[in-house]
Design an enzyme around this catalytic site. Structure first.
Site, PDB file in Angstrom:
ATOM      1  N   ASN A   8       0.039 -10.199  50.647  1.00 28.31           N
ATOM      2  CA  ASN A   8      -0.209  -8.938  50.664  1.00 28.31           C
ATOM      3  C   ASN A   8      -1.624  -8.811  51.696  1.00 28.31           C
ATOM      4  OD1 ASN A   8      -1.523  -6.673  49.940  1.00 28.31           O
ATOM      5  ND2 ASN A   8      -2.106  -7.125  48.054  1.00 28.31           N
ATOM      6  N   LYS A  48      -3.136  -6.332  52.596  1.00 29.78           N
ATOM      7  CA  LYS A  48      -4.324  -5.153  52.504  1.00 29.78           C
ATOM      8  C   LYS A  48      -4.583  -4.692  53.409  1.00 29.78           C
ATOM      9  CE  LYS A  48      -5.516  -8.179  48.408  1.00 29.78           C
ATOM     10  NZ  LYS A  48      -6.475  -8.570  47.295  1.00 29.78           N
ATOM     11  N   GLU A  69      -6.364  -3.096  42.965  1.00 30.76           N
ATOM     12  CA  GLU A  69      -7.136  -2.110  43.640  1.00 30.76           C
ATOM     13  C   GLU A  69      -6.712  -0.688  43.750  1.00 30.76           C
ATOM     14  OE1 GLU A  69      -6.691  -4.900  46.932  1.00 30.76           O
ATOM     15  OE2 GLU A  69      -7.897  -6.464  46.152  1.00 30.76           O
ATOM     16  N   SER A 118      -6.295 -15.810  44.142  1.00 32.30           N
ATOM     17  CA  SER A 118      -6.849 -17.026  44.745  1.00 32.30           C
ATOM     18  C   SER A 118      -5.982 -17.989  44.964  1.00 32.30           C
ATOM     19  CB  SER A 118      -8.279 -17.403  44.318  1.00 32.30           C
ATOM     20  OG  SER A 118      -9.101 -16.536  44.360  1.00 32.30           O
ATOM     21  N   HIS A 124      -1.153  -2.595  42.057  1.00 36.29           N
ATOM     22  CA  HIS A 124      -2.033  -3.735  42.346  1.00 36.29           C
ATOM     23  C   HIS A 124      -3.293  -3.057  41.764  1.00 36.29           C
ATOM     24  CE1 HIS A 124      -5.031  -6.123  44.278  1.00 36.29           C
ATOM     25  NE2 HIS A 124      -4.013  -6.980  44.786  1.00 36.29           N
ATOM     26  N   GLY A 163      -9.354 -12.712  44.838  1.00 36.52           N
ATOM     27  CA  GLY A 163     -10.543 -12.663  46.131  1.00 36.52           C
ATOM     28  C   GLY A 163     -11.651 -13.115  45.570  1.00 36.52           C
ATOM     29  N   GLU A 201      -1.516 -10.727  38.066  1.00 40.40           N
ATOM     30  CA  GLU A 201      -2.877 -11.195  39.018  1.00 40.40           C
ATOM     31  C   GLU A 201      -3.971 -10.818  37.889  1.00 40.40           C
ATOM     32  OE1 GLU A 201      -1.833 -10.716  43.289  1.00 40.40           O
ATOM     33  OE2 GLU A 201      -2.379  -8.969  42.668  1.00 40.40           O
TER      34      GLU A 201
HETATM   35  P1  PGA Z   1      -6.338 -13.009  46.727  1.00 37.68           P
HETATM   36  O1  PGA Z   1      -5.526 -11.548  46.602  1.00 37.68           O
HETATM   37  O2  PGA Z   1      -4.989 -14.190  47.014  1.00 37.68           O
HETATM   38  O3  PGA Z   1      -6.852 -13.047  47.983  1.00 37.68           O
HETATM   39  O4  PGA Z   1      -6.899 -13.520  45.606  1.00 37.68           O
HETATM   40  C1  PGA Z   1      -4.105 -11.628  45.538  1.00 37.68           C
HETATM   41  C2  PGA Z   1      -4.007 -10.192  45.851  1.00 37.68           C
HETATM   42  O5  PGA Z   1      -4.636  -9.237  45.581  1.00 37.68           O
HETATM   43  O6  PGA Z   1      -2.776  -9.845  45.640  1.00 37.68           O
END
Ligand code: PGA
Length: 252
Positions: A9, A11, A99, A215, A97, A175, A169
């Site tokens: 992803n 983003k 976000e 992460s 997601h 993140g 997630e």
């Molecule tokens: P990350 O994000 O691996 O940077 O923690 C995962 C995601 O949001 O899909």
């Protein structure tokens, strides 16, 4: 046998040139190095989908979007529909997601409608679920995640549901550099599978791919992917470097 999938992803990262360079590096590394049967997906920003789809043609790497709208066409300024995504070679769409839920107010009901649109278009939804740290500390994380699935997916027929990929997630791990422990991740994946079984039966639940995200990196992917109910990953930060992303794909 359920599918093993590692989806990157990106983003809101990478300009066109940067994105195409990253995708071609991933494609050549995957061709040379990946010997397992894991599927690799690059979920790029909308504008890069077409270029990345062309570049990955004939390779084991597929292309996914990070979002879509639930209507097919019309006066919806700024939105992108599933038929549009499909017309440039997109195969997967990330939905829900955290976000999108947090910054754009996407509700479980809206995500149910988006799921319908993605399935109607013949693409594969990667449906995200996950709890906040507060919910986990209160002990309501399992109910919360199960409810996300119930409200957005459990209206689907069995045939439709079989086409969905789930990504668990935990929001506190996205993140942040804090990964769920393999025990925490496995526990939730097992609960999700049990919840799916309660609606669609054990056979369907056993065939559903459930990815872990938050992460996930080359140094923890192996222990996470070794868990019984974890079928791969949805990778944010570590998907922005071809070396890290491909090392994660090799972690099965
Ligand atoms: P990350 O994000 O691996 O940077 O923690 C995962 C995601 O949001 O899909």
């Amino acid at each position: 046998m359920r599918k093993k999938i590692v989806a990157g992803n990106w983003k809101m990262n990478k300009t066109m040139d940067e994105g195409l360079a990253l995708a071609s590096e991933v494609v050549s590394m995957v061709k040379d190095e990946v010997k397992n049967n894991a599927l690799a997906v690059l979920c790029t920003p909308f504008i890069e989908l077409q270029g990345v789809a062309k570049l990955t043609e004939g390779s084991p790497v597929s292309v996914g979007a990070q979002n879509c709208y639930d209507k097919e066409s019309g006066a919806y300024t700024g939105e992108v529909s599933v038929p549009m995504l499909k017309s440039v070679g997109t195969k997967y769409v990330i939905l829900g997601h955290s976000e999108r839920r947090e910054y754009f107010g996407e509700s479980n009901a809206f995500l149910a409608s988006k799921t319908n649109a993605v399935l109607k278009g013949g693409l594969t939804p990667i449906f995200c679920c996950g709890e906040t740290l507060q919910q986990r500390e209160k002990g309501i994380h399992i109910d919360f995640v199960n409810n996300q699935l119930t409200e957005s997916l459990f209206h689907l027929s069995e045939e439709e549901f079989k086409k969905v990929v789930i990504a668990y997630e935990p929001i506190w791990a996205i993140g942040t550099g804090v990964t769920a422990s393999k025990e925490q991740a496995q526990e939730m994946h097992e609960k999700i599978r049990t919840h799916i079984a309660s609606k669609y039966g054990k056979a369907v639940a056993d065939e559903t791919s459930i990815l872990y995200g938050g992460s996930c990196k080359p140094d923890n992917a192996k222990e996470l992917f070794a868990c019984k109910d974890i079928d791969g990953g949805l990778i944010g930060g570590a998907s922005l470097k071809a070396r890290d992303f491909v090392d994660i794909i090799k972690s099965f």
